[in-house]
Design an enzyme around this catalytic site. Structure first.
Site, PDB file in Angstrom:
ATOM      1  N   ASP A 249      55.136  -5.787 -30.767  1.00 44.53           N
ATOM      2  CA  ASP A 249      54.939  -5.862 -32.207  1.00 44.53           C
ATOM      3  C   ASP A 249      54.397  -7.252 -32.512  1.00 44.53           C
ATOM      4  O   ASP A 249      55.159  -8.201 -32.652  1.00 44.53           O
ATOM      5  CB  ASP A 249      56.287  -5.627 -32.893  1.00 44.53           C
ATOM      6  CG  ASP A 249      56.173  -5.714 -34.400  1.00 44.53           C
ATOM      7  OD1 ASP A 249      55.045  -5.895 -34.912  1.00 44.53           O
ATOM      8  OD2 ASP A 249      57.224  -5.604 -35.069  1.00 44.53           O
ATOM      9  N   ASP A 507      57.817   4.309 -36.388  1.00 41.58           N
ATOM     10  CA  ASP A 507      57.265   2.948 -36.312  1.00 41.58           C
ATOM     11  C   ASP A 507      58.202   2.083 -35.459  1.00 41.58           C
ATOM     12  O   ASP A 507      59.276   2.525 -35.048  1.00 41.58           O
ATOM     13  CB  ASP A 507      57.168   2.406 -37.750  1.00 41.58           C
ATOM     14  CG  ASP A 507      56.329   1.151 -37.845  1.00 41.58           C
ATOM     15  OD1 ASP A 507      55.676   0.760 -36.870  1.00 41.58           O
ATOM     16  OD2 ASP A 507      56.335   0.535 -38.932  1.00 41.58           O
ATOM     17  N   ASP A 582      49.414  -3.256 -37.800  1.00 40.98           N
ATOM     18  CA  ASP A 582      49.351  -4.159 -38.954  1.00 40.98           C
ATOM     19  C   ASP A 582      48.094  -5.015 -38.917  1.00 40.98           C
ATOM     20  O   ASP A 582      48.122  -6.177 -38.525  1.00 40.98           O
ATOM     21  CB  ASP A 582      50.608  -5.022 -38.993  1.00 40.98           C
ATOM     22  CG  ASP A 582      51.852  -4.160 -39.151  1.00 40.98           C
ATOM     23  OD1 ASP A 582      51.701  -2.959 -39.447  1.00 40.98           O
ATOM     24  OD2 ASP A 582      52.965  -4.663 -38.967  1.00 40.98           O
ATOM     25  N   HIS A 640      46.969   1.962 -46.477  1.00 36.73           N
ATOM     26  CA  HIS A 640      48.327   1.412 -46.401  1.00 36.73           C
ATOM     27  C   HIS A 640      48.273  -0.065 -46.771  1.00 36.73           C
ATOM     28  O   HIS A 640      47.225  -0.697 -46.628  1.00 36.73           O
ATOM     29  CB  HIS A 640      48.867   1.604 -44.981  1.00 36.73           C
ATOM     30  CG  HIS A 640      50.283   1.158 -44.781  1.00 36.73           C
ATOM     31  ND1 HIS A 640      51.244   1.275 -45.754  1.00 36.73           N
ATOM     32  CD2 HIS A 640      50.907   0.611 -43.709  1.00 36.73           C
ATOM     33  CE1 HIS A 640      52.391   0.817 -45.280  1.00 36.73           C
ATOM     34  NE2 HIS A 640      52.214   0.404 -44.046  1.00 36.73           N
TER      35      HIS A 640
END
Ligand SMILES: *[C@@H]1O[C@H](CO)[C@@H](O)[C@H](O)[C@H]1NC(C)=O
Ligand SMILES: *[C@@H]1O[C@H](CO)[C@@H](O)[C@H](O)[C@H]1NC(C)=O
Length: 909
Positions: A249, A507, A582, A640
């Protein structure tokens, strides 16, 4: 969605105004002890030898002992022929002290073996054949050469980098190794900052490495997921770090980087105009891959060639390095890109046909605040006459980040809210992450503690890390009882408020652990079966989404599950769609969305998209519009935004902006029949839904580095516009003078002779139909895709240089598994001799009301006066035909025939 508050703080305090990844959080090869060890292996004589006396040949395999001559350790070596022109090489320890991990989820069942024959045996080598392929196994030292049609296409261990660190008993662990470990654990700045003592290896070093060369290759592609170009670049000591595969991440990931991000797919394809050969490195541990493409920006190599005047063939090398596991290498013999990519799909599977609505527009935000917010967003889409199919809820819908619960204040009536949505044909997707809040009284936590469902520390206690809920533990999806429990959590009885129209977003499943080493789980955590997290790390998100998928099948047995995942591994396509995580509201992030999804597509994951507008920060209005226009041509189509960004639902803007975004949305909806047909074909054939140019134009050297264009099937070519303020754009159109490309907006004809500079206003997006295609569209604007199911089709018939075209249309009930019981229509259209014909490809039926409303012929013959339809139920019917758009198209009105019926339409002059 993974704004990490911890890292916001770090970023804020370290670099007040700078954005971007904090590289100190993540290892380089030099900071990874096994990467450093394996990279230090020098090319040259390999110390590994095959014992040819031990050779055993069966119908499908060659097995032998493999010896590390220096350490005197024995290994088992086998080479197998796999159906579809694939070879498999496996190496494991002959008598291991500890069992070594083999991934459990990546392969779509055990690969089917095929027959091979021994051609020749000598004292130094053995050669075998399988179809047009030949393999020579050289024994001393180990080297394996692969030939296709007599040509050397790949060499394993040609550079002698093969390494297999075997487990040793404590007392056998040598001084030398001890020293090495000392260096490895030397507390440098990185270790100091992030206390990676968890990273020690209780069983001792167990890394494996292997080099594969591809003689004659010009480029190598693959190894998603990286925020990088499609063609892989040269890496090497002192230069670029190897491509790293370790699901992480990464907050504000940087572009043009070989750093690991959320997904890990260890497959590469080496390509030249002559052939394509791939290898799949089937390993779930942390992996680094060095690439050396001697003609790719490698200044030294170019200079050497220049000085020596040699015109030696190019060569591409890949060096795979993994921390643990066995060597399990599949060689995909191609010889075309399509063959090699289908060979990979034959091993790891395909995305099953998704529900129709999943291909439509998804509206997401962290977060829609409450039920009224959800209702009003949809109402505003309706008021602005913009289609939307799916509303998404991020983590704030839960009661205090406890998954499988609803916030009682903001979402007190989920059932009514969902009913409101589905009454207008809309659906809901909500998030469920694999971390579980450690809060007494929370049933998932209590159940997981008392039944032992969590991942453990190495001392056997339950592992605890920080994520959204604060203190959390992580479900162990390697334990069958955990999977059974987890499946049931998704049932309608257990997850109150949800319905069959609710789907899920998994997620943070890399897994993300805010206070863990490299923001993930320590490698010495223990999973069911005694496996260390080190062994299974890259596979963990796949194990997670496999459980979710089974849960949804149980919950709604006749609805195809939709799951979106962030972490992913080889094989994830069998259960999930993915997105690129992201990203940021920057032009460069719009640009990278095409190569990232292309790389995923050739890595087996067709259902890919990037957050429209960019997750972090606020896009300017031009960027937002360009993003919508480009995203129309990626499979997963979702907007998003981060919780700190301004609202940016498309109805919020001025009329001219709304018009452009509405046009983009409508263009997407018009092409839903094409997307759906391509996903059906993907399931049947393994061909990716979107394709890089080299896939269909493998002999064209000009396309090797083009990754700002995608092919949607073999039908549409789209070019991303990823620069602000441009008035024209260069587009490369492939295929030569006889390949026709029609601009899909103004129907202008271009030939596939290379670069065109095309004017682009803000209203204009760049997409082309390939001449020779027939594209079924639904051009009536609707509020959602489910309201379009009975709408009629317009067939866009884009003629090629022979005035011919063909295409397909797939139709079924859009949601169930009945298509597996032949409840579908698969129609083939052909146009030749001025006549359109339809026929059913398969002997199946589906009772649809859909019909043909219009034909639009691009590049039509001149002088057409009328047309005539002939079908069984309608007989013979005269039709209007009229030219328009400066005679670039001919429109034939109202054929009016059912799509179920065979028909012809002939043009009259
Ligand atoms: C890449 O390969 C070329 C040609 O074999 C060699 O000269 C060069 O040193 C290699 N580069 C790296 C970084 O390994
Ligand atoms: C459902 O829709 C009605 C009518 O628009 C609205 O009044 C109500 O608040 C909605 N309920 C929920 C829970 O969204």
């Amino acid at each position: 969605m993974a704004h990490q508050w911890i890292f916001s703080l770090i970023v804020l305090s370290c670099a007040l105004y700078s954005m971007g990844v904090d590289k100190n959080n993540f290892k380089t090869c030099d900071q990874s002890s096994f990467c450093r060890r394996l990279r230090a292996v020098k090319p040259g004589e390999s110390k590994y030898e095959i014992d040819l006396d031990s050779l055993q040949v069966t119908d499908n395999s060659v097995d032998a002992k493999l010896l590390n001559t220096e350490a005197g350790v024995l290994f088992k070596f086998s080479l197998t022929a796999i159906n579809g022109n694939i070879f498999r090489i496996q190496v494991d320890e002959a008598s291991p002290l500890y069992q070594r991990y083999r991934p459990q989820f990546a392969l779509n069942g055990e690969p089917q073996v095929s027959k091979l024959e021994v051609l020749e045996r000598s004292k130094d080598s053995v050669s075998i054949t399988y179809n047009k392929n030949k393999v020579i196994i050289h024994a001393r030292p180990l080297k394996i050469e692969f030939f296709e049609n007599g040509e050397l296409v790949s060499v394993v261990n040609g550079r002698g980098l093969f390494t297999f660190e075997h487990y040793r008993k404590k007392q056998e662990q040598t001084n030398e190794e001890g020293q090495e470990n000392q260096v490895a654990e030397d507390p440098g700045a990185w270790e100091e900052n992030f206390k990676s003592h968890h990273d020690s290896k209780p069983k001792g070093p167990s890394a494996i490495g292997l080099d594969v060369s591809f003689p004659g290759a010009l480029r190598v592609y693959g190894l998603p997921e990286h925020a990088d170009r499609l063609a892989l670049k040269t890496t090497g000591p002192g230069g670029v770090d190897p491509y790293r595969l370790y699901n992480l991440d990464v907050f504000e990931y940087e572009l043009d980087s070989t750093m690991a991000i959320y997904g890990a797919i260890p497959v590469v394809y080496a390509h030249s105009p002559k052939r394509t050969v791939g290898v799949f490195w089937h390993n779930a541990a942390e992996t680094w891959v060095d690439i050396n493409n001697s003609k790719d920006g490698n200044v030294m190599a170019s200079i050497v060639n220049l000085v020596s005047g040699s015109k030696s063939e190019n060569n591409v090398d890949a060096h795979f390095m993994s921390e643990s596991g066995i060597v399990d290498l599949f060689v995909l013999m191609g010889p075309t890109p399509k063959d090699a990519i289908k060979q990979y799909a034959s091993l790891t599977g395909v995305h099953p046909l998704p529900q129709y609505f999943t291909l439509a527009y998804h509206q997401c935000r962290w977060n829609y605040n409450d039920e009224d917010d959800v209702t009003s967003v949809v109402q505003n889409f309706d008021i602005s006459d913009m289609p939307v199919d799916i509303m998404w809820l991020d983590i704030e819908y839960t009661n205090g980040k406890k998954y499988f619960t609803w916030d009682p204040v903001k979402f007190p009536h989920p059932d009514v809210m969902i009913q409101n949505l589905t009454a207008t044909g809309r659906k809901l997707v909500i998030i469920i992450d694999p971390h579980i809040k450690r809060e007494s009284g929370y049933f998932v936590h209590e159940d997981s503690l008392s039944n032992d469902y969590y991942v453990k520390n190495k001392d056997g206690t339950v592992y605890e890390g920080w994520c959204w809920p604060g203190s959390s533990s992580y479900l162990d999806f390697y334990k069958p009882e955990t999977v059974e429990y987890y499946k049931d959590l998704y049932s309608l009885e257990n997850f109150k408020g949800t319905t069959h129209d609710v789907n899920f977003w998994n997620d943070m499943n890399e897994p993300s652990v805010f206070n863990g080493p490299e923001i993930t789980m320590p490698k010495d955590c223990i999973h069911h079966g005694g496996w260390e997290h080190r062994d299974v790390h890259n596979e963990y998100p796949l194990a997670h989404t496999y459980a979710t998928f089974q849960g949804l099948i149980n919950r709604s047995p006749n609805k195809r599950p939709f799951i979106l995942t962030r972490g992913h591994f080889s094989g994830s396509q069998r259960y999930t769609a993915m997105w690129t995580g992201d990203n940021a509201a920057e032009w460069s992030h719009l640009a990278v969305s095409y190569p990232m999804c292309l790389s995923e597509a050739i890595g087996g994951i067709s259902f890919c998209g990037a957050d429209i507008g960019g997750f972090f920060n606020n896009p300017d209005i031009e960027l937002l519009q360009r993003w919508y226009q480009a995203a129309v041509w990626l499979p997963f189509f979702r907007a998003h935004a981060h919780i700190d960004t301004r609202r940016r639902e498309p109805y919020l803007f001025a009329d001219d902006v709304k018009n452009r975004i509405r046009n983009a949305l409508r263009l997407r909806y018009a092409h839903l029949p094409l997307w759906y047909t391509l996903f059906w074909q993907h399931e049947i054939t393994g061909e990716p839904v979107i394709r890089p140019l080299f896939y269909h134009y493998p002999t064209d050297e000009n396309v090797l580095d083009i990754d700002n264009e995608v092919l949607v099937g073999n039908t549409v070519l789209a070019r991303v516009i990823s620069d602000p303020g441009v008035s024209s754009i260069n587009v490369y159109l492939p295929g030569g003078a006889n390949e026709y490309w029609y601009d899909i907006e103004d129907f202008r004809l271009y030939h596939g002779t290379g670069n065109y500079n095309i004017p682009v206003s803000l209203d204009k997006s760049l997409a082309f139909y390939r001449g020779g295609s027939i594209i079924p569209r639904k051009d009536r604007p609707r509020r959602s895709s489910s309201l379009m199911h009975n709408d009629p089709f317009t067939l866009y018939i884009a003629l090629d240089s022979n005035q011919q075209a063909s295409g397909y249309l797939y139709i079924d009930d859009a949601e169930s598994f009945e298509y597996k019981n032949k409840k579908y229509l698969y129609v083939r259209f052909t146009f030749e001799d001025n006549t359109l014909k339809s026929e059913l490809v398969d002997k199946t039926d589906y009772p649809t009301k859909e019909w043909i409303e219009r034909l639009v012929i691009l590049g039509p013959p001149k002088g057409v006066k009328s047309a005539k339809l002939v079908s069984k139920s309608l007989g013979s019917v005269e039709l209007d035909a009229a030219y328009s758009n400066e005679d670039r198209i001919l429109v034939v009105r109202k054929p009016g025939v059912s799509i179920r019926e065979k028909f012809t339409v002939k043009l009259y002059f």
